[in-house]
Design a protein around this motif. Structure first.
Motif, PDB file in Angstrom:
ATOM      1  N   ALA A 167      -6.369  -4.735   7.844  1.00  0.00           N
ATOM      2  CA  ALA A 167      -7.547  -4.256   7.117  1.00  0.00           C
ATOM      3  C   ALA A 167      -7.977  -5.334   6.138  1.00  0.00           C
ATOM      4  O   ALA A 167      -7.143  -6.058   5.595  1.00  0.00           O
TER       5      ALA A 167
ATOM      6  N   ILE B  83       0.874  -1.172   0.000  1.00  0.00           N
ATOM      7  CA  ILE B  83       0.000   0.000   0.000  1.00  0.00           C
ATOM      8  C   ILE B  83       0.912   1.224   0.000  1.00  0.00           C
ATOM      9  O   ILE B  83       1.839   1.296   0.810  1.00  0.00           O
TER      10      ILE B  83
ATOM     11  N   CYS C  57      -4.706  -7.108   4.696  1.00  0.00           N
ATOM     12  CA  CYS C  57      -3.515  -6.247   4.694  1.00  0.00           C
ATOM     13  C   CYS C  57      -3.007  -6.070   6.115  1.00  0.00           C
ATOM     14  O   CYS C  57      -3.794  -5.817   7.026  1.00  0.00           O
TER      15      CYS C  57
ATOM     16  N   LEU D 262      -5.436   3.937   3.644  1.00  0.00           N
ATOM     17  CA  LEU D 262      -6.256   2.887   3.015  1.00  0.00           C
ATOM     18  C   LEU D 262      -7.169   3.466   1.939  1.00  0.00           C
ATOM     19  O   LEU D 262      -7.298   2.903   0.852  1.00  0.00           O
TER      20      LEU D 262
ATOM     21  N   PHE E 268     -11.344  -2.901   9.647  1.00  0.00           N
ATOM     22  CA  PHE E 268     -10.184  -2.033   9.896  1.00  0.00           C
ATOM     23  C   PHE E 268      -9.921  -2.118  11.389  1.00  0.00           C
ATOM     24  O   PHE E 268     -10.788  -1.769  12.190  1.00  0.00           O
TER      25      PHE E 268
ATOM     26  N   ILE F 115      -1.130  -3.592   8.446  1.00  0.00           N
ATOM     27  CA  ILE F 115      -0.905  -2.145   8.407  1.00  0.00           C
ATOM     28  C   ILE F 115      -0.201  -1.713   9.683  1.00  0.00           C
ATOM     29  O   ILE F 115      -0.346  -2.349  10.734  1.00  0.00           O
TER      30      ILE F 115
ATOM     31  N   LEU G  54     -13.831  -1.054   1.856  1.00  0.00           N
ATOM     32  CA  LEU G  54     -13.259  -1.430   3.156  1.00  0.00           C
ATOM     33  C   LEU G  54     -14.289  -2.235   3.945  1.00  0.00           C
ATOM     34  O   LEU G  54     -15.428  -1.798   4.126  1.00  0.00           O
TER      35      LEU G  54
END
Lengths: 146, 139
Positions: B133, B14, B116, B70, B82, B118, B79
């Motif tokens: 996420a 990302i 993901c 994001l 999160f 993060i 999304l």
């Protein structure tokens, strides 16, 4: 030691109108630059009904409750000793400016670590919109420094 | 709608988001804008009484920064989840960098989701937020 008989406690729900001015102020405060978070036309062009509430904004919607952090008084906690331990958002829909959101918070769990030096309060908040749809579920833990 | 032409796969990074150093003004604005008026973030007298050296940043400010990272990568409407743990306190003058990468592609309710990892990191390398996420991709 915090009173663990409050595990399962459900707070009074409260209802918040999601205002575009507040969304713009929030977007500005976090340094956001994407026009969809400021302009209705840009938001609509991007497929949103109106300016979308950013991903972490539900936390702020919940903070609009009449009483600031109502668990503090319930559990007799000192605000100077709380820390945010973790935070989860699950999204089932999108919150946008103009929505009316009802927040319902409850205490899911309480436990301690490090021989009681740290206590944890796990809370869940559901966010339901004007059409009765559950749009976001938030789970957070608050850490209390004893 | 942002058009994502590049396929998302395991290992996709990302694009990182680098933030300016946190100032007292940053915290005052975020307190007002977020509704988090806990004085420990904006009132040095209160912070000292609570045993801190100074005010420190709201954890949710850095989570909002992760959210910015994001949503400039994939549309917010993609999304699904999160989450993060707040691993360390962010102090005044800390410059936070948000980053993340796709670690898994999974199927859930008819969608392909990129899981993901993060994180938010100080210039010193100390990790302040670490989380995950789930983003719908490659539709």
């Amino acid at each position: 030691m915090l009173d663990r008989s409050f595990i399962g406690h459900t707070f009074e729900p409260h209802t918040v109108e999601v205002e575009k001015g507040k969304l713009r102020f929030f977007a500005k405060a976090i340094g956001e630059t994407d026009p969809i978070y400021f302009e209705e036309s840009a938001a609509r062009d991007a497929g949103y009904r109106n300016i979308p509430a950013p991903p972490s904004y539900p936390f702020s919607i919940d903070l609009e409750a009449p009483e600031f952090l109502p668990f503090l008084q319930l559990l007799d906690m000192d605000i100077g000793r709380i820390l945010h331990g973790d935070q989860t958002f699950e999204y089932f829909g999108q919150i946008c400016a103009g929505d009316t959101i009802t927040c319902q918070a409850s205490i899911k769990d309480m436990f301690d670590k490090k021989g009681g030096a740290l206590e944890f309060v796990v809370m869940e908040v559901t966010f339901t919109n004007q059409d009765g749809e559950l749009v976001v579920r938030s789970t957070q833990s608050i850490v209390y420094r004893n | 709608m942002s058009e994502i032409n590049t396929e998302v796969k395991v290992g996709t990074e990302i694009p990182a988001l680098e933030l300016p150093p946190i100032t007292r003004t940053t915290l005052a604005l975020f307190a007002g804008a977020s509704g988090d008026h806990n004085p420990i973030h904006i009132d040095i007298d209160f912070a000292k009484q609570a045993g801190m050296d100074d005010v420190f940043a709201h954890g949710m400010l850095s989570m909002a920064y992760l959210g910015r990272m994001l949503t400039r990568w994939q549309p917010q409407s993609k999304l699904r989840k999160f989450s993060n743990r707040f691993a360390a306190i962010t102090n005044l003058q800390d410059a936070i960098t948000c980053s993340g990468k796709v670690v898994e592609l999974l199927e859930q309710e008819g969608e392909t989701l990129a899981r993901c990892e993060i994180q938010a990191v100080k210039a010193t390398g100390e990790i302040t937020l670490v989380g995950e996420a789930l983003v719908a991709v490659n539709a």
